[in-house]
Design an enzyme around this catalytic site. Structure first.
Site: not given
Ligand code: AMP
Length: 224
Positions: A132, A176, A93, A165, A13
């Site tokens: 990554r 996740r 989400r 990360r 994404k």
């Molecule tokens: P990502 O980089 O999108 O995988 O996000 C990393 C982490 O940020 C996730 O595992 C959540 O802990 C938090 N996070 C990101 N986007 C959201 C969202 N829309 N709602 C809640 N937590 C989020």
């Protein structure tokens, strides 16, 4: 144009958000990047109780509470860099976030024009996640073998040192994915009903996926 990018973690994404930015001049808005920026030690926020709490939740792969997230997002989309539109990555989400987003956008005179779902073979995810790299400054993403930066560990766009990360490990990936299947996938019918959903096979090369998205968005653009 405002877009939502959906797909399992590691589906590409973030990478595609940057390709869309080049073609359409709409800024990527990744809630994960935004949260990592807010909680980054570089911004001196590490002593702040809110960022400690956010970091703890993120490290486990669980979700940040909705009210907090939607507030952070509303503040962000008001910035002038999104005047031409945004591609949302990582939000919504859950079904609750999808309807909160709709309400918040409506309040701000905005709407979603397309929802792009990147489909992926989950067996390939572990390898994608392991290599990554991301730029803590501009959010660009790379991969040590699939999409390497020109100079080792350095961002091609802004010269910042790339990072891995903390949540890119097998245990957090499992959590996740559970969140994705249990909470994010049920959003799809919501967008399908509104005729906004575009399904793209995310298992091909970055350029092929980008071209496929581009063609779909062009069709949409001529329709409106
Ligand atoms: P990502 O980089 O999108 O995988 O996000 C990393 C982490 O940020 C996730 O595992 C959540 O802990 C938090 N996070 C990101 N986007 C959201 C969202 N829309 N709602 C809640 N937590 C989020």
């Amino acid at each position: 144009m405002n877009i939502i990018l959906l797909g399992a973690p590691g589906a590409g994404k973030g990478t595609q958000a940057h390709a869309i930015e080049k073609n359409w001049r709409i800024a990527p808005l990744a809630t994960g990047d935004l949260l990592r920026r807010i909680t980054s030690s570089e911004t001196g926020a590490e002593e702040n109780p809110l960022s400690i709490e956010l970091r703890e939740i993120m490290a486990t792969g669980a979700l940040i509470p909705d009210a907090l997230m939607i507030g952070i997002l509303e503040e962000e989309i008001a910035l002038s860099k999104y005047a031409n539109g945004f591609s949302l990555d990582g939000f919504p989400r859950t079904e609750a976030q999808a309807s909160a987003l709709e309400g918040m956008l409506l309040k701000n005179g905005l709407r979603i024009d397309a929802v792009v779902l990147l489909t992926i073979d989950e067996k390939a995810l572990q390898a994608r996640i392991e290599g990554r790299l991301f730029c803590p400054s501009c959010g660009a993403s790379f991969h040590s073998s699939l999409n390497p930066p020109k100079r080792e560990e350095t961002c091609d766009m802004c010269d910042t040192r790339l990072e891995r990360r903390k949540d890119d490990n097998a245990e957090t990936l499992r959590k996740r994915l559970e969140v994705f299947h249990g909470q994010t996938e049920p959003i799809l019918p919501f967008y399908e009903k509104q005729n906004l959903l575009i399904k793209i096979d995310g298992m091909r090369s970055i350029d092929e996926v980008a071209e496929d998205i581009q063609q779909s968005l062009l069709k949409l653009d001529t329709r409106s």
